[in-house]
Design a protein around this motif. Sequence first.
Motif, mmCIF file in Angstrom:
data_model
loop_
_atom_site.group_PDB
_atom_site.id
_atom_site.type_symbol
_atom_site.label_atom_id
_atom_site.label_comp_id
_atom_site.label_asym_id
_atom_site.label_seq_id
_atom_site.Cartn_x
_atom_site.Cartn_y
_atom_site.Cartn_z
ATOM 1 N N ALA A 145 -5.173 -8.843 -3.288
ATOM 2 C CA ALA A 145 -6.219 -9.841 -3.109
ATOM 3 C C ALA A 145 -7.584 -9.176 -2.994
ATOM 4 C CB ALA A 145 -5.934 -10.689 -1.859
ATOM 5 N N TRP A 146 -7.629 -8.059 -2.291
ATOM 6 C CA TRP A 146 -8.889 -7.319 -2.133
ATOM 7 C C TRP A 146 -9.437 -6.908 -3.491
ATOM 8 C CZ3 TRP A 146 -11.298 -6.506 2.531
ATOM 9 C CH2 TRP A 146 -12.413 -5.672 2.519
ATOM 10 N N LEU A 147 -8.558 -6.361 -4.332
ATOM 11 C CA LEU A 147 -8.986 -5.926 -5.663
ATOM 12 C C LEU A 147 -9.460 -7.096 -6.513
ATOM 13 C CD1 LEU A 147 -6.239 -3.322 -6.578
ATOM 14 C CD2 LEU A 147 -8.662 -2.867 -6.232
ATOM 15 N N GLY A 148 -8.771 -8.229 -6.405
ATOM 16 C CA GLY A 148 -9.094 -9.358 -7.253
ATOM 17 C C GLY A 148 -10.260 -10.200 -6.777
ATOM 18 N N LEU A 149 -10.520 -10.206 -5.479
ATOM 19 C CA LEU A 149 -11.498 -11.155 -4.943
ATOM 20 C C LEU A 149 -12.788 -10.525 -4.433
ATOM 21 C CD1 LEU A 149 -9.023 -13.429 -2.959
ATOM 22 C CD2 LEU A 149 -9.982 -13.826 -5.239
ATOM 23 N N THR A 150 -12.772 -9.225 -4.174
ATOM 24 C CA THR A 150 -13.991 -8.599 -3.640
ATOM 25 C C THR A 150 -14.429 -7.449 -4.522
ATOM 26 O OG1 THR A 150 -12.937 -6.916 -2.275
ATOM 27 C CG2 THR A 150 -13.170 -9.086 -1.287
ATOM 28 N N GLY A 151 -15.640 -7.063 -4.361
ATOM 29 C CA GLY A 151 -16.160 -5.897 -5.056
ATOM 30 C C GLY A 151 -16.431 -4.762 -4.082
ATOM 31 N N ILE A 152 -15.896 -4.916 -2.867
ATOM 32 C CA ILE A 152 -16.132 -3.946 -1.804
ATOM 33 C C ILE A 152 -15.154 -2.782 -1.967
ATOM 34 C CG2 ILE A 152 -16.261 -3.654 0.701
ATOM 35 C CD1 ILE A 152 -16.626 -6.712 0.874
ATOM 36 N N ALA A 153 -15.543 -1.607 -1.486
ATOM 37 C CA ALA A 153 -14.720 -0.401 -1.619
ATOM 38 C C ALA A 153 -13.317 -0.603 -1.030
ATOM 39 C CB ALA A 153 -15.407 0.774 -0.938
ATOM 40 N N GLN A 154 -12.323 -0.055 -1.696
ATOM 41 C CA GLN A 154 -10.921 -0.227 -1.312
ATOM 42 C C GLN A 154 -10.566 0.335 0.063
ATOM 43 O OE1 GLN A 154 -9.075 -2.083 -3.254
ATOM 44 N NE2 GLN A 154 -7.202 -1.916 -2.092
ATOM 45 N N PRO A 155 -11.190 1.411 0.558
ATOM 46 C CA PRO A 155 -10.815 1.878 1.903
ATOM 47 C C PRO A 155 -10.978 0.822 2.995
ATOM 48 C CG PRO A 155 -11.985 3.605 0.767
ATOM 49 C CD PRO A 155 -12.054 2.383 -0.118
ATOM 50 N N TRP A 156 -11.847 -0.152 2.807
ATOM 51 C CA TRP A 156 -11.975 -1.223 3.795
ATOM 52 C C TRP A 156 -10.725 -2.091 3.821
ATOM 53 C CZ3 TRP A 156 -15.166 -0.685 7.536
ATOM 54 C CH2 TRP A 156 -16.331 0.047 7.350
ATOM 55 N N ALA A 157 -10.024 -2.178 2.703
ATOM 56 C CA ALA A 157 -8.756 -2.904 2.671
ATOM 57 C C ALA A 157 -7.728 -2.174 3.533
ATOM 58 C CB ALA A 157 -8.255 -3.054 1.237
ATOM 59 N N LEU A 158 -7.788 -0.844 3.560
ATOM 60 C CA LEU A 158 -6.888 -0.066 4.404
ATOM 61 C C LEU A 158 -7.109 -0.407 5.876
ATOM 62 C CD1 LEU A 158 -4.784 2.172 4.865
ATOM 63 C CD2 LEU A 158 -6.677 3.808 4.798
ATOM 64 N N VAL A 159 -8.360 -0.557 6.272
ATOM 65 C CA VAL A 159 -8.668 -0.936 7.652
ATOM 66 C C VAL A 159 -8.043 -2.291 7.962
ATOM 67 C CG1 VAL A 159 -10.534 -1.524 9.251
ATOM 68 C CG2 VAL A 159 -10.776 0.443 7.718
ATOM 69 N N LEU A 160 -8.190 -3.237 7.047
ATOM 70 C CA LEU A 160 -7.601 -4.562 7.233
ATOM 71 C C LEU A 160 -6.077 -4.467 7.305
ATOM 72 C CD1 LEU A 160 -8.161 -7.593 7.443
ATOM 73 C CD2 LEU A 160 -8.075 -7.691 4.954
ATOM 74 N N CYS A 161 -5.476 -3.621 6.487
ATOM 75 C CA CYS A 161 -4.021 -3.435 6.504
ATOM 76 C C CYS A 161 -3.548 -2.836 7.823
ATOM 77 C CB CYS A 161 -3.570 -2.564 5.340
ATOM 78 S SG CYS A 161 -3.679 -3.375 3.739
ATOM 79 N N LEU A 162 -4.295 -1.918 8.386
ATOM 80 C CA LEU A 162 -3.923 -1.324 9.669
ATOM 81 C C LEU A 162 -3.996 -2.355 10.792
ATOM 82 C CD1 LEU A 162 -5.646 2.168 9.374
ATOM 83 C CD2 LEU A 162 -3.198 1.647 9.221
ATOM 84 N N ILE A 163 -4.996 -3.218 10.758
ATOM 85 C CA ILE A 163 -5.092 -4.301 11.739
ATOM 86 C C ILE A 163 -3.909 -5.255 11.575
ATOM 87 C CG2 ILE A 163 -6.455 -6.325 12.429
ATOM 88 C CD1 ILE A 163 -8.963 -4.637 11.613
#
Length: 90
Positions: free
Chosen positions: A63-81
């Motif tokens: 979803a992060w890749l498809g919906l945002t243009g923000i850097a992928q490491p921020w998705a890792l932070v969300l995954c850890l939460i």
Amino acid sequence: MDWMAWTWPTAIFFMVIATLLIIFTVLAIKFPETPRKGVLQIETTRGDRLFITLLGSAFINLAWLGLTGIAQPWALVLCLIYAAAVFRWV
């Protein structure tokens, strides 16, 4: 190995998954656990929660890749939460 373009991030990803599986196997042998019920009202063990975490993290990253243009490491932070929440409340 020419059929797949192996990169270091890909190799690290699979090494982390393998390491988690080994750690959880050792934990299950050394410290057996009784299943518990969480917010989903189903009995889960550590391994079940790991599977739920990995599956949910895959969807978060897609979803992060498809919906945002923000850097992928921020998705890792969300995954850890997300992982912390799953292991705490599921």
